[in-house]
Each structure stands twice: as structure tokens, then as C-alpha cells.
Design a protein around this motif. Structure first.
Motif, PDB file in Angstrom:
ATOM      1  N   UNK A  83      34.244  53.794  44.195  1.00 44.77           N
ATOM      2  CA  UNK A  83      33.950  52.392  43.901  1.00 44.77           C
ATOM      3  C   UNK A  83      35.227  51.572  43.904  1.00 44.77           C
ATOM      4  N   UNK A  84      35.120  50.339  44.328  1.00 48.28           N
ATOM      5  CA  UNK A  84      36.247  49.427  44.206  1.00 48.28           C
ATOM      6  C   UNK A  84      36.191  48.825  42.812  1.00 48.28           C
ATOM      7  N   UNK A  85      37.328  48.848  42.121  1.00 53.66           N
ATOM      8  CA  UNK A  85      37.312  48.376  40.733  1.00 53.66           C
ATOM      9  C   UNK A  85      37.805  46.940  40.601  1.00 53.66           C
ATOM     10  N   UNK A  86      38.607  46.481  41.559  1.00 52.00           N
ATOM     11  CA  UNK A  86      39.109  45.103  41.439  1.00 52.00           C
ATOM     12  C   UNK A  86      39.592  44.554  42.773  1.00 52.00           C
ATOM     13  N   UNK A  87      39.447  43.241  42.898  1.00 53.27           N
ATOM     14  CA  UNK A  87      40.019  42.533  44.041  1.00 53.27           C
ATOM     15  C   UNK A  87      41.036  41.557  43.479  1.00 53.27           C
ATOM     16  N   UNK A  88      42.230  41.537  44.057  1.00 50.93           N
ATOM     17  CA  UNK A  88      43.231  40.559  43.640  1.00 50.93           C
ATOM     18  C   UNK A  88      43.490  39.637  44.832  1.00 50.93           C
ATOM     19  N   UNK A  89      42.885  38.467  44.806  1.00 52.77           N
ATOM     20  CA  UNK A  89      42.963  37.591  45.986  1.00 52.77           C
ATOM     21  C   UNK A  89      44.354  36.969  46.122  1.00 52.77           C
ATOM     22  N   UNK A  90      45.078  36.837  44.998  1.00 55.21           N
ATOM     23  CA  UNK A  90      46.426  36.260  45.075  1.00 55.21           C
ATOM     24  C   UNK A  90      47.380  37.241  45.745  1.00 55.21           C
ATOM     25  N   UNK A  91      47.317  38.510  45.300  1.00 58.71           N
ATOM     26  CA  UNK A  91      48.186  39.528  45.887  1.00 58.71           C
ATOM     27  C   UNK A  91      47.615  40.076  47.191  1.00 58.71           C
ATOM     28  N   UNK A  92      46.382  39.722  47.470  1.00 57.83           N
ATOM     29  CA  UNK A  92      45.644  40.236  48.627  1.00 57.83           C
ATOM     30  C   UNK A  92      45.603  41.769  48.635  1.00 57.83           C
ATOM     31  N   UNK A  93      45.115  42.300  47.504  1.00 53.42           N
ATOM     32  CA  UNK A  93      44.929  43.752  47.422  1.00 53.42           C
ATOM     33  C   UNK A  93      43.563  44.075  46.833  1.00 53.42           C
TER      34      UNK A  93
END
Lengths: 817, 111
Positions: A83-93
Motif C-alpha cells: 500500500x502507498x502510505x503517503x503522497x508528498x506533492x511538494x517534494x514530489x514523492x
């Protein structure tokens, strides 16, 4: 990864993202390095083919769309079961469960949807599952492996029915519980829903519509049964909830993307973050959510082009639905329900179980529903999508593209469709097969059939059907005498419809319209009240009375007057009343400003001029004083008029008012083809005028004389003697049996005297007087019906439906401003 | 100019049924057909003033309860041999709510 390659991270390996990757690799084979996360421990498979896997018609291997080799060939890094636990749109990760951030240039969110689980008590028990992925499918296949196992499926939509059909094919006992009145109500109208239900019932699936689930019952942590609101318990070892889906938006929301019901995307499938795209069942585009595969594939094309930097635009087009249940041929597309300015074209072929309905607006086809014959569905779907003007071919449109002159509707189709064991003549127990055999043996006219089989030889109401069997069997050699049809909606006469409802076991109006080839979508003011009556009289337990098919008086339980006000008549059993009742009536008259109070010919009091909105309140007041509806408005039991009898009168021979009260208490609340009035006179002086009633009893020293078929309306007629019996109980039994016989056989709006003239008094006497067993059976059927219908509608409406008597809105102040 | 106002939920009217909306200029009957279409007509038969909201709804028609005149819900025109027309008002359904055009309802006296 070579320096020039951009990195695309995809969350979710479903059908939408799978198709998007195919397009992307096709357009730019080396431009992207892809990392694919999937919570399910496998890659992309054709999810919509899970139903054939469940039913055993396909294996999982056959529905895999992308295997390991495909991912390897395209250099996709697969992180399945993670599962993906988090998206960080600022860091693009993006972070997976290992916590190590994975950088992306572009991110594609394809998290799909989750099944909606109704939070019923017990929804977390073992054995309660949704129908969504391979795990669910395998759980269902396992459960079906136990011999005699039972399943309940909540939800009569596409997915629920596919689950039910699959489980049934694996040998389970299956019940479908559906909240709405007919199956797949979002895709089908009533008639198609009826045919679908019939097909499912034919394959052994129990279907319960208008059924509300209350609680899931368990034992030792495992599901045991589903409890419905009406108290019914449906035992089950497996409970499948298939009531809908919800977009999976949690991850996107936490990442700060704009989310409504789904993840907001624009026409290029870009979310509120320019480097994040989304696709599939998790998105919301222009207010719409997506559950079918066609628009998802369109989105996949757009995503691939957007990623490649090419212009593309997603347009939400019409979609069509087909049910993947082998043998249920069904198609639905476009908008066939709500809206204005529309025309229907309806085609029904009862013999083949075919129903087609086209919906036109401004000379364009906007919707279609088909059952039984969907061969032309793609052509119709094309017309809907292209919004083509169809006015040129309107007349023949319904026959499809290959129309060669067309076949007119065949009124005999319903008779042709009857199986050989269907009973045509109820009096003599003659089946269609018997009649066909007689015809093939040389009986080529009605008289010959009648003399060899006895069919139509007794009451004669099946004459029309026997003639139609002759017509179907002999073809052009037999000319059917024209019988008068009920109305313009059908070719059938009342008598034919009554018999076909019985012999074909038609238990809903939709069933009657379809199986008997109604020419209109939902009947008219002439046929609907008749059909509603026939159904409730023949199937008191199975059929639910339809207030919208009743004349206003029976819908609002009061008589409409010429100025739109109503009259209210409380019941006075046997014409007897008390000072308390009279006081309550007087109080009600004052309280509701009743302008006119009149004593009726049936020995009771009529309050005239009550406003429609006041009805529930005045009824509640009269109820409080112990009074119930007098049904002075109904095609049903009206009053039993009596004289005072031997307690007071010097000539009285029996307790006539006592018998009248007993009869009225027994019969009140029942519906019949027309109104039914009784009287009991205590001696032959006949003060209660019993000899001009539908049924009248005249007491004599030696017992009770029962006469039937009197009238004092447009026709005036004296009763004919039916029987004379020594005891009061026999008089009651014969009255009940006669009423039930009338209820079961007469044409709607025929008073008993008209009906008796058709069937003959001897025929009635044979069933009600001579054959004691038959009399008993008639009484039992009447009593069964009374368990449903003998209830005070005033109390029920005052309690539960008072609101519906009020205006839906009051704008009088607004408009005046 | 239209001024759509919410008068209630679609479910408040039974399929093939009607409810009335009271206005300063008399009652308006709001009908719901078997296909969930919604129509608004003056609740008054041009023949003898019968309340159309109490009639039987079939297809896109209603039958007046007093003398069985049949009217098109769409146009308000009497069907068959009878002559007459019932004023109609714009009505639509949006997200399960029934909307009527208040401007047109108010204009009625001028019509």
C-alpha cells in the motif's frame, strides 16, 4: 533509468491505469520509467470478468490482462501487495510501506473504489463480504463448496445480481434482497425489471424487492441470518453486500488534492496539482463518478496523451449496460427515466418474453431499455450517441435496422405462450393441452370443443380464451368472434385477463402488462383499477395493493363531491348506533365545519363537505370514539341494512339486527368487483328491503331465506332465491361463500345481478350451496384475504399518511409579495 | 427570467401520483409519472373544475376524477373528443428535488 527518462509513479494496478500504460508505451516506448504500486498482491486483471470466474465459466488465469512478462518487457517496477502510505506533492514523492520515498516526475492516482458496506448491526461478522476483488470471489467460491450452503445478497443492482447468479450456478441457495420496488432500477424500468426477476426466479434464485434489511444476525462471530424490517429472517452462511461503491480518495485527500465525492480532475485528467493525474473510479469529472469500464478506457487514452504532452480532452459520453448473467439478455442505455417532453415507443412480445422501450425527445433517441432480444442494441446505442434525427424512421424504429415491413402486435401471443398445462377452464379443470388435443382430434369450433372437453361449458367466462386457443391452433381456418376489450391498452376482454392472471400466475401489474402484451407503458384510468382489483383478489398475500391505480375515492377513503370536498361516513354495524357515537359525530361536524349532515339509505350518517386536508384529523377523532371507515366510497362491502327484529318488533321471527351486525363484522374491509350491499329483514314484511339488495336475508319462523342478485339502482330487480337454511351459521357461511365466488369471478364493475346473468344461478348454487367442500374452500380463501384487507384505512392513513393529504408546499404568501 | 424554487423532494409524490402546491392564485397540481417525470398544471379541470391532482396518472396523462376527461400533462390539452386546455407551468427535477418557476406561477393572473 537513463538520464532522459522521466519517472512515472502509478498508484493502483486496475483496468484504468493498465489501459493508460498500454497507450503510453505505445506512444512513447522509452520516454517513461514506471513504478507501479498495487495494494492487491497481483497485477492487472479484467475485473469485470470476475462474474464468469465466480460462476465457473472462466478461470482467473483467463482474465489476467497484464502478466509478469508484460511488466518486465516494459521495465515496470512492480510493488504489488504494497500500500502507498503517503503522497508528498511538494517534494514530489510517494512513500510505500517500507517508508522510503520514491520520487516522481508525474504521478498517476488510480486508487479505484471500495464497496460500500451498509453499517447494519452485524456487518463485521465473518461471512459478510463485498463483491469487489479476487479475494471476495474466492471467498464466495469457497462458501459455495459446502453442500446446502445458503447465501443472501443485499443489492439487486448489476453487481449483486451477477454475484447471485454466480453463486446459484455453484449450487448455493440464493436470496436477493433489494430495497427498491424492482431490480436494477437505475438501468431498467418496471417491465424489464419484471422480466429479469422472472428469469432469476426461474433459475431458482429467490428475489425480494421493497425489502429493507434491519440487522445481520450472527452466531459465534459468524453470520447466521439476515433480519428484514418486516421481521422475516433469511438464514444464510454467506452474506454478500453489493449496494454500491465509493471512490477511494483518502490518500489524495491527505495529500491535499481537491476532492469532492471523488478526486477532482479536469478534461485532461489532471488533479488540482499539475504533476498529479488521476483516473478511473476514484475520480470525479464535471460532477460525475464512474463505475462502468467504457468511460475509464476513454480516460486512459486522455491520460496517455496528456503525459505525452499531446492535446486531449475527456468527454463523458453515454454509456450502456449489459448484465453478464448467462441467459439474461438485457440492455439499457441513455436516459430512459426522468425528464420532460418525451415520447415512448413500446414493443412487447409476450410469447418470446421480449420487451423493448425507446425514449425519444425532439425526434432523437435518448434512451433504450431492452429485455429478451438485444440483437439491435448496438444500433440503438449508436443512434443515442450520435443524437441522430429519427423522425424519418420513427414508425418502424423499434423493429431495428433490418426492418422489412414489420410484424404487427399479435393479440393472441399471450395465449400462444401458455404452456400446455395452463388451466383455461377453471370450472371444469380443462387445460390448454386438453383443448389443443380436442382440436387436433377434429373439434374445430367452440361448440365441438365444449362438448368434448366441457371447456367454457359452465360459467362461460373463459369462452374468449377457448376461442383464442382455437385460433392459435387452427390459424386462419378459425375466425375469432370479436370480444370487447377492456380498453385501448389491450386486445383482451376482462374475462380473459382474469383467467390469464390465474392460469399464468401473474402477480404484479408489470407482469400483466408484459405477459398480456399491453400496448401502453402503464395502462390507463380504465384498465388500471380493474387489474389492481383482479390481482389483489386473486393473490391477496403476494400482490401489494396500488393506491395509484385506484379511483380517488378509494385512494383517499372518502367520496369526492362536485366541489372537490369529500364526504365522510363512519361505519354503523347493522345500522345500530349509540348516543356516544352520535355525540362524537356531532362534535366532529362542529369542529370541521361540516355544512351538510345526511342520513343515508344504508342506515348511517354522511358528513358532507369535508375539506381534503381535514380528512386525517376528522378520522382520528371518529376513531377515538371507536368508529371505523364505512367504506361508503368503495367497490367493496358497503352496509348491512337491518330492521330491529324479534327483540322489539311484534312480528319479528329472528334476531335480524344481530345477524346483520355479524355479517357486517365478517365482511367489512373486503374489496369486490363493484359495491356490495346487504340487508336482513326480521320477517317477510321486509322492512329492511332485503329483496332488492346484492344479497338479502329474510328471516322466517323456520330459518333464513337467502336471495341474491337484487338491485335498486339504474336497474331495479328483485333477488332470486339462492337457499333457505335453518341456522344462522349456515346463513353466514353461504353469504361469505357467495361473496367470495363473486369476488373471484365477476368482471370489474359488474354488480352481482349482471354477473349471475352471465354465469347462471345454477352454476352459483352448485358451488355455494350443493358442494359443501367448495363452500368451505371459498370461505377459507375469503378469510385469508381478510387477514390482509380487514383493517381500518382511516386509522392507518391518519397515523402514517396524514402528511400526504396536505399540500406539498404553500407558496401563497410568497406569490402575494 | 426564471426563478426556480424548491417545493419538495421527488419522493414526496408517489409515482403515478400528484400533490398540490398552494399559491395565492389557487392550487397547482404537481404530477410525477411512472417514469419519474414531473409536470405542473393548474389543479382545475376546465370542464367542471375537478381537482386534477386527484386523478389517475397514466403515461403522460391524467384523468380528471369527476368526469374522466383526459389531459396531456405536457401540453395541458384535453385528449380525445373533449376540448379544453389546462394552464401548465415549468417544472423540473434536480438532484432529487422538485423545482417550480415562481415567476411563471406569479404571472398567472395576467395570462
Amino acid at each position: 533509468m537513463s538520464q532522459s527518462q522521466k519517472h512515472l509513479v502509478v498508484i493502483g494496478a486496475g483496468m484504468a491505469s493498465g489501459r493508460a500504460l498500454e497507450h503510453l508505451f505505445e506512444a512513447e516506448p522509452d520516454a517513461w520509467k514506471v513504478t507501479l504500486f498495487n495494494a492487491e498482491p497481483r497485477g492487472n486483471y479484467n475485473r469485470i470478468m470476475l462474474s464468469p470466474v465466480l460462476s465457473g465459466e472462466k478461470t482467473y488465469e483467463e482474465i489476467v490482462t497484464h502478466d509478469d512478462a508484460w511488466y518486465a518487457d516494459h521495465g515496470v517496477t512492480c510493488r504489488f501487495g504494497e500500500k502507498v502510505t503517503a503522497i508528498d506533492t511538494a517534494a514530489k514523492t510517494v512513500s510505500g510501506e517500507d517508508g522510503v520515498p520514491v520520487a516522481y516526475d508525474k504521478l498517476l492516482v488510480a486508487t479505484g473504489s471500495a464497496p460500500f458496506i451498509i453499517p447494519l448491526p452485524g456487518h463485521d461478522l465473518d461471512g459478510v463480504i463485498a463483491y469487489r476483488d479476487l479475494e471476495d470471489t474466492n471467498a464466495m467460491i469457497d462458501a459455495a463448496g459446502t453442500p446446502g450452503a445458503r447465501a443472501v445478497v443485499i443489492g439487486g443492482g448489476l453487481l449483486g445480481l451477477e454475484a447471485a447468479a454466480g453463486l446459484r450456478m455453484r449450487g448455493m441457495q440464493v436470496t436477493v434482497v433489494h430495497l427498491m420496488g424492482h431490480l436494477m432500477e437505475r438501468q431498467l424500468d418496471e417491465a424489464a425489471g419484471y422480466l429479469l426477476r422472472k428469469a432469476l426466479v426461474d433459475r431458482g434464485i429467490e428475489v425480494r424487492c421493497s425489502a429493507n434489511s434491519r440487522e445481520i444476525l450472527g452466531q459465534d462471530g459468524r453470520v447466521r441470518a439476515l433480519l428484514l424490517d418486516d421481521g422475516t429472517e433469511l438464514p444464510c452462511d454467506l452474506l454478500v453486500m453489493a449496494v454500491g461503491i465509493r471512490p477511494n480518495t483518502g490518500l489524495a485527500k491527505e495529500a491535499g488534492l481537491a476532492v469532492g465525492r471523488g478526486i477532482h480532475v479536469d478534461d485532461q485528467m489532471i488533479t488540482s496539482d499539475p504533476d498529479v493525474l488521476a483516473i478511473g473510479e476514484c475520480v470525479e469529472h464535471d460532477g460525475a463518478l464512474f463505475g462502468l469500464v467504457a468511460p475509464l478506457y476513454d480516460q486512459a487514452k486522455v491520460v496517455a496523451k496528456t503525459l505525452a504532452g499531446d492535446p486531449a480532452q475527456f468527454v463523458n459520453k453515454e454509456v450502456s449496460t449489459k448484465l453478464k448473467v448467462t441467459g439474461c439478455d438485457l440492455f439499457s442505455a441513455g436516459d430512459f427515466a426522468a425528464g420532460e417532453d418525451r415520447e415512448d415507443i413500446v414493443f412487447r412480445d409476450p410469447a418470446r418474453g421480449v420487451y423493448k422501450r425507446l425514449v425519444l425527445k425532439d425526434n432523437r433517441l435518448i434512451g433504450a431499455v431492452m429485455y429478451g432480444d438485444t440483437a439491435d442494441s448496438s444500433w440503438f446505442f449508436g443512434l443515442i450517441k450520435d443524437a441522430e434525427d429519427v423522425s424519418e424512421m420513427r414508425e418502424t424504429l423499434i423493429f431495428g435496422p433490418a426492418f422489412q415491413g414489420g410484424t404487427p402486435l399479435d393479440p393472441m401471443a399471450a395465449v400462444a405462450a401458455l404452456p400446455d398445462d395452463a388451466e383455461i377452464c377453471g370450472c371444469n379443470g380443462v387445460s390448454k393441452g386438453d383443448i389443443v388435443a380436442a382440436i387436433t382430434n377434429g373439434a374445430t369450433d367452440l361448440a365441438a370443443v365444449r362438448s368434448t372437453t366441457k371447456a367454457s361449458g359452465s360459467c362461460g367466462t373463459c369462452t374468449g380464451l377457448v376461442e383464442q386457443v382455437l385460433g392459435v391452433t387452427l390459424g386462419d381456418e378459425f375466425v375469432i368472434p370479436a370480444a370487447q376489450s377492456i380498453c385501448g391498452c389491450t386486445e383482451h376482454s376482462h374475462e380473459d385477463v382474469r383467467r390469464l392472471i390465474k392460469s399464468q400466475e401473474l402477480k404484479s401489474q408489470a407482469a400483466v402488462w408484459q405477459e398480456l402484451g399491453w400496448k401502453t407503458k402503464d395502462g390507463c384510468h380504465t384498465c388500471r383499477p380493474a387489474i389492481n382489483y383482479y390481482l389483489l383478489a386473486d393473490w391477496p398475500l403476494e400482490y401489494q395493493d396500488d393506491p395509484q391505480s385506484r379511483f380517488i375515492n378509494e385512494r383517499k377513503h372518502a367520496n369526492i363531491q362536485k366541489d372537490g370536498t369529500f364526504s365522510v361516513v363512519p361505519r354503523m354495524f347493522g345500522g345500530m348506533t349509540t348516543s356516544d357515537e352520535l355525540r362524537a359525530i356531532a362534535d366532529a361536524a362542529d369542529k370541521y365545519n361540516v355544512p351538510t349532515i345526511h342520513v343515508t339509505g344504508g342506515q348511517r350518517i354522511d358528513l358532507l363537505g369535508v375539506r381534503g386536508e381535514d380528512l386525517p384529523a376528522i378520522w382520528a377523532d371518529l376513531n377515538k370514539a371507536g368508529m371505523v371507515s364505512g367504506h361508503a366510497y368503495s367497490k367493496g362491502l358497503r352496509t348491512v341494512k337491518t330492521c330491529v327484529g324479534k327483540d322489539h318488533c311484534r312480528f319479528g321471527t329472528q334476531d335480524s339486527s344481530g345477524l346483520g351486525i355479524k355479517l357486517e363484522k365478517k365482511l367489512w374491509g373486503a374489496w369486490s368487483p363493484h359495491k356490495f350491499k346487504l340487508a336482513v329483514s326480521g320477517c317477510p314484511r321486509n322492512c329492511a328491503e332485503a329483496t332488492c339488495k346484492d344479497l338479502g336475508v329474510v328471516c322466517v319462523d323456520s330459518g333464513y331465506q337467502i336471495g341474491v342478485g337484487g338491485a335498486a339502482g339504474m336497474d331495479v330487480r328483485q333477488t332470486d332465491a339462492l337457499a333457505q337454511v335453518p341456522t344462522e351459521q349456515e346463513a353466514i357461511d353461504i353469504t361469505v361463500a357467495f361473496y367470495q365466488l363473486y369476488r373471484e369471478h365477476a368482471k370489474y364493475l359488474d354488480r352481482p345481478y349482471k354477473w349471475i346473468a352471465k354465469v347462471g344461478l345454477d352454476w352459483v348454487r352448485e358451488r355455494v350451496i350443493d358442494n359443501l367442500e367448495n363452500r368451505k374452500a371459498l370461505i377459507e380463501r375469503f378469510e385469508l384475504s381478510q387477514t390482509i384487507y380487514q383493517k381500518d384505512p382511516w386509522a392507518e392513513h391518519a397515523r402514517e399518511r396524514a402528511e400526504s393529504y396536505q399540500p406539498i408546499a404553500d407558496l401563497s404568501l410568497q406569490a402575494a409579495e | 427570467m426564471t426563478n426556480w424554487i424548491d417545493i419538495g423532494a421527488l419522493e414526496d409524490i408517489p409515482a403515478r401520483g400528484a400533490r398540490v402546491v398552494r399559491t395565492a392564485l389557487g392550487c397547482v397540481a404537481v404530477f410525477r409519472t411512472g417514469s419519474d417525470e414531473v409536470f405542473a398544471l393548474e389543479d382545475r379541470c376546465p370542464h367542471k373544475g375537478g381537482p386534477l391532482s386527484e386523478g389517475i396518472v397514466h403515461g403522460q396523462s391524467v384523468t380528471c376524477p369527476l368526469h374522466n376527461w383526459v389531459f396531456s400533462l405536457e401540453t395541458g390539452l384535453a385528449q380525445g373528443a373533449d376540448q379544453g386546455q389546462v394552464p401548465t407551468f415549468p417544472a423540473r427535477v434536480e438532484a432529487g428535488r422538485i423545482l417550480l418557476d415562481a415567476t411563471r406561477l406569479a404571472e398567472r393572473s395576467a395570462a
